[in-house]
Write a protein that holds these residues in place. Structure first.
Motif, PDB file in Angstrom:
ATOM      1  N   ASP A 597       0.814  -1.220   0.000  1.00 18.35           N
ATOM      2  CA  ASP A 597       0.000   0.000   0.000  1.00 18.35           C
ATOM      3  C   ASP A 597       0.842   1.263   0.000  1.00 18.35           C
ATOM      4  O   ASP A 597       0.291   2.371  -0.080  1.00 18.35           O
ATOM      5  N   MET A 612      -5.507  -0.707 -13.170  1.00 16.16           N
ATOM      6  CA  MET A 612      -6.387  -1.274 -12.153  1.00 16.16           C
ATOM      7  C   MET A 612      -5.845  -2.605 -11.662  1.00 16.16           C
ATOM      8  O   MET A 612      -5.201  -3.339 -12.411  1.00 16.16           O
ATOM      9  N   SER A 615      -6.927  -3.382  -5.470  1.00 12.79           N
ATOM     10  CA  SER A 615      -7.801  -2.427  -4.788  1.00 12.79           C
ATOM     11  C   SER A 615      -9.059  -2.144  -5.602  1.00 12.79           C
ATOM     12  O   SER A 615     -10.153  -1.991  -5.037  1.00 12.79           O
ATOM     13  N   ASP A 616      -8.950  -2.100  -6.907  1.00  8.34           N
ATOM     14  CA  ASP A 616     -10.136  -1.832  -7.733  1.00  8.34           C
ATOM     15  C   ASP A 616     -11.102  -3.016  -7.701  1.00  8.34           C
ATOM     16  O   ASP A 616     -12.330  -2.830  -7.732  1.00  8.34           O
ATOM     17  N   LEU A 619     -12.957  -2.862  -4.445  1.00 12.03           N
ATOM     18  CA  LEU A 619     -13.939  -1.772  -4.467  1.00 12.03           C
ATOM     19  C   LEU A 619     -15.029  -2.005  -5.516  1.00 12.03           C
ATOM     20  O   LEU A 619     -15.867  -1.123  -5.737  1.00 12.03           O
ATOM     21  N   GLU A 621     -14.784  -2.050  -8.696  1.00  8.71           N
ATOM     22  CA  GLU A 621     -14.670  -1.150  -9.840  1.00  8.71           C
ATOM     23  C   GLU A 621     -14.007  -1.829 -11.037  1.00  8.71           C
ATOM     24  O   GLU A 621     -13.868  -1.204 -12.097  1.00  8.71           O
ATOM     25  N   THR A 643      -5.323   1.247  -8.557  1.00  9.62           N
ATOM     26  CA  THR A 643      -5.299   2.722  -8.478  1.00  9.62           C
ATOM     27  C   THR A 643      -5.654   3.242  -7.103  1.00  9.62           C
ATOM     28  O   THR A 643      -5.529   4.432  -6.846  1.00  9.62           O
ATOM     29  N   HIS A 644      -6.093   2.382  -6.196  1.00  8.36           N
ATOM     30  CA  HIS A 644      -6.438   2.798  -4.822  1.00  8.36           C
ATOM     31  C   HIS A 644      -5.571   2.028  -3.835  1.00  8.36           C
ATOM     32  O   HIS A 644      -6.069   1.510  -2.828  1.00  8.36           O
ATOM     33  N   ASN A 645      -4.261   1.945  -4.094  1.00  9.22           N
ATOM     34  CA  ASN A 645      -3.403   1.148  -3.225  1.00  9.22           C
ATOM     35  C   ASN A 645      -3.324   1.712  -1.816  1.00  9.22           C
ATOM     36  O   ASN A 645      -3.061   0.983  -0.855  1.00  9.22           O
ATOM     37  N   GLY A 646      -3.544   3.002  -1.631  1.00  8.71           N
ATOM     38  CA  GLY A 646      -3.512   3.583  -0.286  1.00  8.71           C
ATOM     39  C   GLY A 646      -4.633   3.090   0.598  1.00  8.71           C
ATOM     40  O   GLY A 646      -4.551   3.211   1.823  1.00  8.71           O
ATOM     41  N   GLU A 647      -5.675   2.541   0.047  1.00  9.27           N
ATOM     42  CA  GLU A 647      -6.811   2.058   0.828  1.00  9.27           C
ATOM     43  C   GLU A 647      -6.737   0.549   1.088  1.00  9.27           C
ATOM     44  O   GLU A 647      -7.703  -0.050   1.586  1.00  9.27           O
TER      45      GLU A 647
END
Length: 732
Positions: A597, A612, A615-616, A619, A621, A643-647
Motif C-alpha cells: 500500500d 487497475m 484495490s479496484d 472496491l 470497480e 489505483t487505490h493502493n492507499g486504501e
C-alpha cells in the motif's frame, strides 16, 4: 505475443511446408489417370405373391421379411467369388485393358516390391485371376443403413465398363436368387418322381393283397358291405317283419273273438266288415230289419209274417257269426305261419351269426390291408399333386426370387478421382497446419529452454553455536554479497534459541541477496533466474524456491507472503517476481499479487503499465479479466496493487479479500503476495497466508526474530528469513 512473434520468425518454414504439400498433391493428382465411379442399387425383399405360391392357403398374404442379418448375408453373396467370376466371364474382361496389369510388364520397381513380399507376382496368375483381382479391388458393396437396399459401387478408368460391371453384377445376383429357388425345386421334382414310382407299385401290391385275402376268406362285398354282414342285416329285417305280422294277426283274431263273446256282433271290426260276403249278409240283414219294422206296424209280434222275417234275420246273423269265425281262423292260421317263418328266420340268423363270428379275425386282417392300401393311395395322390406343382415352377423365370434392381448404373461424365481442386486445397491446408504445428513446437521448446530453472542447490550445513548461519557464495568476479557470519544473540523464548534456527516448523535456508535500490536493477535481478541461472541473485532465488517446494509438499503451503524490514526498496517485489518466474518455468501455475500500500512496484519490475488491480477489484470497480496480466518474461500472472493502493489496509480486512484469495486458490497452485514493508496492510495479509518470507538487513536480525516468533504464535505453517547484504568488491 512472444509465441506469435516466434511463429512469424518461422514464416519461411511454414510457407515451405505448405508449398511442399501443395506441390506433392498437384503432382499426384495431375499424374494419376482419372477413374469413374458408378452405383447400382438392389432391393432385397420377399417378392413372392399369393398367386405365385404353389398351394395358397389362408393367411398366405403375410410374406416372410428380411432382417439386418439377412441383408448382410446377401452382401456377402454379392462379394462372393462365384458371382465375380461370372461377371468377368460374361463381360469378357480377362486380358482387357486395366484388367490385365501385367500386359505391359511389371517394371523394376514392381519386381523389387514383389521380391520383398509386398505384392503377388501377376505373371504367376491366369488372365481370369488377374481380371478378378482388378474387379474385386475396385468393387465396393455395402448396405445402406436402416434399409433393405444394397449399394454396388464400382470404379474403372472407362465409365462404360464401370457401368457394365455394376449392372452385370446386379443382374447376375437377381438371377442367382431365382436359381437358388429353382434348384431345390428341380431336386424336389426328381425326388418326387422316384417316390411316385415306388408308391404306385406299393398301392398296386397293397390293393391286390387286400382283394386276394378277401376272396380267400369269403369276405365278398355286397352293395354296401360284405355278403355276411348284408345277410345278417336282411335276416334281421325279415325276422322283424314276420314277428310283426304274427303279432298283428293274433291281435286281430283276439279282438274279433272278444267282440263276438261280448256283444255277439262284429260291426266294429274292420277286418270282418271288409269281407265281401259279410257285406252282402249285412245288406240282407238291413233289408230284413227294415221289412220287419214295416210289418210290425201292421201285424202283431206273433203274426206268421213277422215270425218268418224274424227267423230269416236270425239265420243271417248266424251266417255273419260263422263267417267272422272263419275270418278269425284265417287270422290265426296267418299268425301260425308268421310264427313258423319267424322261427325259421331266427335259425338262419343264428347260423349266419355263427359264421360271422368265425370270420371276425379275417375282417380285422382285411381292414388292416385296406388301410395300408388307402394310406398308400392318399400319399400317392399327395405326391402327384406336389409333382405337378414342382413341374410348373421348375423354370427359372417362374421363380419370384427375393431381389430386384431399383437403380441401374449410368456411365458418369465427370471422374470421381482425382478431384484436382479440392485435393490441392486440402493438401495446402494440411501443409499449413503441419507447418504451424512444427513452428509452434519449435517455439515452445525454445521458450522452455529459455525459461528453464536453475539447478537446485545442495542444502548447506547448519552452523552450530548461537550465531545465525551464513551461506557461502561461490567465488565469482565482480561484486558479491557480504558472507561474514554475524553473531546475534537471540532473546530467550524464541524458537530455535541457541542453534540459529528462526523457523518454527522447518529449518530455514538463509539466503543472501544483494541490496538493490533502483527499479532497473531490480528488474535485472528478477530476470536472472531465467537468463543467467549462474548469477548470484538467481542462485539465491533458486534457494528460496527450493524451500517453498519443500513446505508445499510437506505442509501443503499454497499462499506465501513476502515482506521486508528496514528501508523501503524493491527487494521484496524482486524476490516475488523471481520466485514466480522460476515456479512458472517448472510447470506450476503462479500468481503474484502486489499488496504493497506504500510503494507498489511489481508491475514496474515486470514491465507492465500501471492500471487497475487488487484495490479496484475489492472496491468492485474492476473485474479479474481486466486486472490479471500476463508476465511478459514468463508464464506467471500478475495482479497489480491498483489505483487505490492507499486504501488496501482497510480493504484487506474485508471478507471480500478472503473470498478472492479462495477463488485464486482454486486456479493457481502457488500464490505469492508482495506485502512491502511492515505496514498494517502487510500484517493483515500475512495472517491470511500459509507461510511468510521475511527479508531484512543483517542489522535487523533481532527484530526479525521477534517478528518471526509472533508469526509462529499466530499459526503460520512456515517462516523463512532472508538477509539482505551489501555488495562488496573482491580484491584482485
Amino acid at each position: 505475443m512472444d509465441l506469435l512473434r516466434g511463429l512469424w520468425r518461422r514464416k519461411l518454414m511454414i510457407l515451405l511446408v505448405t508449398l511442399l504439400f501443395s506441390g506433392a498433391a498437384a503432382f499426384v493428382v495431375l499424374r494419376d489417370n482419372p477413374s469413374y465411379t458408378v452405383e447400382a442399387q438392389v432391393l432385397v425383399d420377399n417378392l413372392e405373391t399369393p398367386f405365385s405360391r404353389a398351394q395358397p392357403s389362408e393367411g398366405a398374404d403375410a410374406r416372410a421379411s428380411f432382417d439386418d442379418r439377412d441383408i448382410l448375408s446377401q452382401v456377402s453373396v454379392l462379394n462372393s467369388r462365384d458371382l465375380g467370376d461370372r461377371v468377368v466371364k460374361d463381360l469378357g474382361l480377362a486380358g482387357k485393358g486395366e484388367f490385365d496389369p501385367a500386359r505391359e510388364g511389371i517394371g523394376r520397381i514392381g519386381r523389387i516390391v514383389i521380391a520383398l513380399g509386398f505384392r503377388d507376382n501377376p505373371l504367376t496368375k491366369s488372365l481370369e485371376e488377374r481380371a478378378y483381382d482388378r474387379y474385386r479391388n475396385s468393387m465396393t458393396i455395402f448396405q445402406i443403413p436402416d434399409s433393405k437396399v444394397i449399394s454396388i459401387k464400382y470404379s474403372a478408368l472407362d465409365p462404360k465398363i464401370a457401368a457394365d460391371v455394376a449392372n452385370k453384377l446386379a443382374e447376375i445376383y437377381v438371377t442367382s436368387t431365382r436359381e437358388t429357388q429353382s434348384e431345390p425345386t428341380g431336386r424336389a421334382r426328381d425326388w418326387l418322381a422316384e417316390q411316385i414310382d415306388i408308391l404306385r407299385r406299393k398301392v398296386a401290391d397293397s390293393e391286390a393283397a387286400a382283394e386276394e385275402f378277401r376272396a380267400q376268406a369269403g369276405l365278398l362285398k355286397g352293395t354296401q358291405a360284405t355278403l355276411g354282414t348284408q345277410e345278417l342285416s336282411e335276416l334281421n329285417s325279415q325276422i322283424t317283419v314276420a314277428e310283426a305280422a304274427r303279432t298283428e294277426a293274433q291281435a286281430k283274431a283276439k279282438a274279433i273273438r272278444s267282440m263276438l263273446d261280448d256283444s255277439g256282433s262284429v260291426d266294429a271290426s274292420s277286418d270282418v266288415l271288409n269281407s265281401p260276403f259279410i257285406q252282402r249278409l249285412r245288406e240282407q240283414q238291413i233289408a230284413l230289419q227294415r221289412n220287419m219294422a214295416e210289418l210290425s206296424v201292421t201285424y202283431l209280434p206273433g203274426h206268421p209274417k213277422i215270425v218268418a222275417v224274424r227267423n230269416e234275420l236270425a239265420n243271417v246273423d248266424q251266417q255273419i257269426r260263422n263267417e267272422a269265425m272263419k275270418i278269425v281262423a284265417g287270422l290265426e292260421d296267418q299268425a301260425r305261419i308268421a310264427q313258423t317263418r319267424e322261427a325259421s328266420l331266427r335259425a338262419s340268423l343264428n347260423a349266419a351269426k355263427a359264421k360271422a363270428s368265425s370270420s371276425n379275425l379275417d375282417e380285422v386282417k382285411l381292414r388292416a390291408l385296406e388301410r395300408d392300401a388307402a394310406a398308400n393311395r392318399t400319399l400317392l395322390e399327395s405326391f402327384l399333386n406336389r409333382y405337378t406343382d414342382a413341374s410348373a415352377r421348375q423354370e427359372i423365370a417362374a421363380q419370384p426370387g427375393f431381389a430386384r434392381i431399383i437403380q441401374k448404373a449410368v456411365p458418369p461424365s465427370n471422374p470421381s478421382y482425382p478431384l484436382i481442386g479440392p485435393t490441392i486445397v486440402l493438401a495446402t491446408c494440411a501443409g499449413l497446419t503441419l507447418g504451424l504445428g512444427l513452428a509452434f513446437l519449435a517455439e515452445v521448446l525454445r521458450m522452455a529452454g529459455a525459461y528453464a530453472p536453475a539447478r537446485p542447490l545442495a542444502p548447506e550445513p547448519q552452523l552450530g553455536g548461537p550465531a545465525l548461519a551464513s551461506v557461502p557464495v561461490p567465488a565469482m568476479p565482480g561484486p558479491r554479497p557480504v558472507v561474514a557470519a554475524m553473531p546475534v544473540q537471540l532473546p530467550a523464548g524464541f524458537a530455535g534459541s541457541g542453534n540459529g534456527h528462526v523457523a518454527p516448523v522447518n529449518q530455514p535456508i538463509l539466503s543472501e541477496i544483494p541490496e538493490t535500490t533502483d527499479l532497473m536493477a531490480a528488474a535485472t535481478h528478477a530476470n536472472q533466474p531465467l537468463h543467467d541461472p549462474a548469477a548470484i541473485y538467481a542462485m539465491a532465488a533458486g534457494r528460496m524456491v527450493g524451500w517453498l517446494g519443500n513446505i508445499r509438499q510437506s505442509l501443503g503451503v499454497q499462499k506465501l507472503a513476502i515482506t521486508t524490514i528496514g528501508e523501503e526498496g524493491p527487494d521484496g517485489a524482486t524476490a516475488a517476481v523471481a520466485m514466480a518466474r522460476i515456479i512458472a518455468a517448472q510447470g506450476s501455475g503462479t500468481l503474484v499479487i502486489d499488496a504493497d500500500d506504500k510503494r507498489p512496484c511489481v508491475h514496474t519490475i515486470c514491465g507492465i503499465e500501471a492500471g487497475m488491480g487488487l484495490s479496484d477489484i475489492l472496491l468492485n470497480e474492476a473485474t479479474l479479466d481486466t486486472t490479471v496480466q500476463r508476465d511478459p518474461g514468463s508464464l506467471a500472472h500478475i495482479l497489480r496493487a491498483g489505483t487505490h493502493n492507499g486504501e488496501l489496509a482497510g480493504l484487506i480486512e474485508n471478507p471480500r479479500f478472503d473470498a478472492l484469495l479462495e477463488a485464486f486458490a482454486q486456479v493457481y497452485p502457488v500464490i505469492v503476495i508482495h506485502c512491502g514493508g511492515q505496514s498494517p496492510a502487510a500484517q493483515a495479509v500475512i495472517r491470511k497466508c500459509h507461510a511468510a518470507l521475511l527479508m531484512a538487513p543483517g542489522t535487523r536480525i533481532l527484530d526479525a526474530a521477534r517478528m518471526i516468533e509472533s508469526w509462529r504464535q499466530s499459526g503460520l505453517r512456515a517462516v523463512q528469513f532472508v538477509r539482505i547484504g551489501q555488495p562488496v568488491r573482491r580484491a584482485a
